[in-house]
Design a protein around this motif. Structure first.
Motif, PDB file in Angstrom:
ATOM      1  N   ALA A   1      -0.638   4.483   3.253  1.00  0.00           N
ATOM      2  CA  ALA A   1      -0.008   4.267   1.946  1.00  0.00           C
ATOM      3  C   ALA A   1       1.502   4.239   2.115  1.00  0.00           C
ATOM      4  O   ALA A   1       2.045   4.757   3.095  1.00  0.00           O
ATOM      5  CB  ALA A   1      -0.397   5.367   0.966  1.00  0.00           C
ATOM      6  N   ILE A   2       2.164   3.645   1.119  1.00  0.00           N
ATOM      7  CA  ILE A   2       3.621   3.593   1.089  1.00  0.00           C
ATOM      8  C   ILE A   2       4.108   3.811  -0.336  1.00  0.00           C
ATOM      9  O   ILE A   2       3.460   3.366  -1.297  1.00  0.00           O
ATOM     10  CB  ILE A   2       4.155   2.236   1.631  1.00  0.00           C
ATOM     11  N   ILE A   3       5.214   4.533  -0.453  1.00  0.00           N
ATOM     12  CA  ILE A   3       5.922   4.618  -1.723  1.00  0.00           C
ATOM     13  C   ILE A   3       7.329   4.106  -1.478  1.00  0.00           C
ATOM     14  O   ILE A   3       8.016   4.537  -0.548  1.00  0.00           O
ATOM     15  CB  ILE A   3       5.911   6.045  -2.319  1.00  0.00           C
TER      16      ILE A   3
ATOM     17  N   TYR B   1       3.960  13.271  -1.613  1.00  0.00           N
ATOM     18  CA  TYR B   1       2.600  13.804  -1.629  1.00  0.00           C
ATOM     19  C   TYR B   1       1.585  12.687  -1.378  1.00  0.00           C
ATOM     20  O   TYR B   1       1.845  11.515  -1.671  1.00  0.00           O
ATOM     21  CB  TYR B   1       2.296  14.457  -2.974  1.00  0.00           C
ATOM     22  N   LEU B   2       0.434  13.087  -0.879  1.00  0.00           N
ATOM     23  CA  LEU B   2      -0.703  12.188  -0.802  1.00  0.00           C
ATOM     24  C   LEU B   2      -1.904  12.925  -1.388  1.00  0.00           C
ATOM     25  O   LEU B   2      -2.442  13.847  -0.763  1.00  0.00           O
ATOM     26  CB  LEU B   2      -0.990  11.756   0.635  1.00  0.00           C
TER      27      LEU B   2
ATOM     28  N   SER C   1       7.123   1.725  -6.919  1.00  0.00           N
ATOM     29  CA  SER C   1       6.006   0.912  -6.448  1.00  0.00           C
ATOM     30  C   SER C   1       5.321   1.558  -5.258  1.00  0.00           C
ATOM     31  O   SER C   1       5.958   2.216  -4.417  1.00  0.00           O
ATOM     32  CB  SER C   1       6.481  -0.496  -6.072  1.00  0.00           C
ATOM     33  N   THR C   2       4.020   1.390  -5.209  1.00  0.00           N
ATOM     34  CA  THR C   2       3.201   1.952  -4.140  1.00  0.00           C
ATOM     35  C   THR C   2       2.216   0.888  -3.654  1.00  0.00           C
ATOM     36  O   THR C   2       1.959  -0.098  -4.329  1.00  0.00           O
ATOM     37  CB  THR C   2       2.411   3.173  -4.639  1.00  0.00           C
ATOM     38  N   ASN C   3       1.684   1.130  -2.479  1.00  0.00           N
ATOM     39  CA  ASN C   3       0.657   0.246  -1.949  1.00  0.00           C
ATOM     40  C   ASN C   3      -0.241   1.062  -1.026  1.00  0.00           C
ATOM     41  O   ASN C   3       0.196   2.076  -0.463  1.00  0.00           O
ATOM     42  CB  ASN C   3       1.270  -0.931  -1.199  1.00  0.00           C
TER      43      ASN C   3
ATOM     44  N   ILE D   1      -0.243   8.165  -3.697  1.00  0.00           N
ATOM     45  CA  ILE D   1       1.012   8.631  -3.107  1.00  0.00           C
ATOM     46  C   ILE D   1       2.026   8.811  -4.229  1.00  0.00           C
ATOM     47  O   ILE D   1       2.088   8.001  -5.160  1.00  0.00           O
ATOM     48  CB  ILE D   1       1.509   7.649  -2.019  1.00  0.00           C
ATOM     49  N   SER D   2       2.803   9.878  -4.142  1.00  0.00           N
ATOM     50  CA  SER D   2       3.803  10.149  -5.168  1.00  0.00           C
ATOM     51  C   SER D   2       4.982  10.880  -4.535  1.00  0.00           C
ATOM     52  O   SER D   2       4.927  11.283  -3.372  1.00  0.00           O
ATOM     53  CB  SER D   2       3.204  10.981  -6.300  1.00  0.00           C
TER      54      SER D   2
END
Length: 111
Positions: A49-51, A79-80, A56-58, A69-70
């Motif tokens: 994951a990416i933030i 966080y995940l 935006s996240t993916n 993810i945040s």
């Protein structure tokens, strides 16, 4: 010097949840994209994951809809949140910023 420290791993039953943390020092995380990766025994490290610097996240297809993810800018932490965990999610999880990696945290999903 940039440092990333992961925590929150552990043993959980299938269907359970865990929240991983990645505490950063030496940077302001809101200025950077932060990624989570994982590496299962005998397998290559894979992106999870990416933030990005905004909101935006993916996510990798394998975790989409289950992981979130945040970022908490006040705590300089990413966080995940991992829900509906499966045995195939078992791996060491790492957070990453460019060339900097944390030490990893073990997640084991098993009954």
């Amino acid at each position: 010097q940039v440092q990333l420290v992961e925590s929150g791993g552990g043993l959980v039953q299938p269907g359970g949840s865990l929240r991983l943390s990645c505490a950063a020092s030496g940077i302001i995380i809101s200025n950077y994209s932060i990624r989570w990766y994982r590496q299962a025994p005998g397998k290559q490290r894979e992106w999870v994951a990416i933030i990005n610097t905004g909101t935006s996240t993916n996510y990798a297809d394998s975790v989409k809809g289950r992981f979130t993810i945040s970022r908490d800018n006040a705590k300089n932490t990413v966080y995940l949140q991992m829900n509906s965990l499966k045995p195939e999610d078992t791996a060491v999880y790492y957070c990453n910023l460019r060339a900097t990696w944390g030490q990893g945290t073990q997640v084991t999903v098993s009954s």
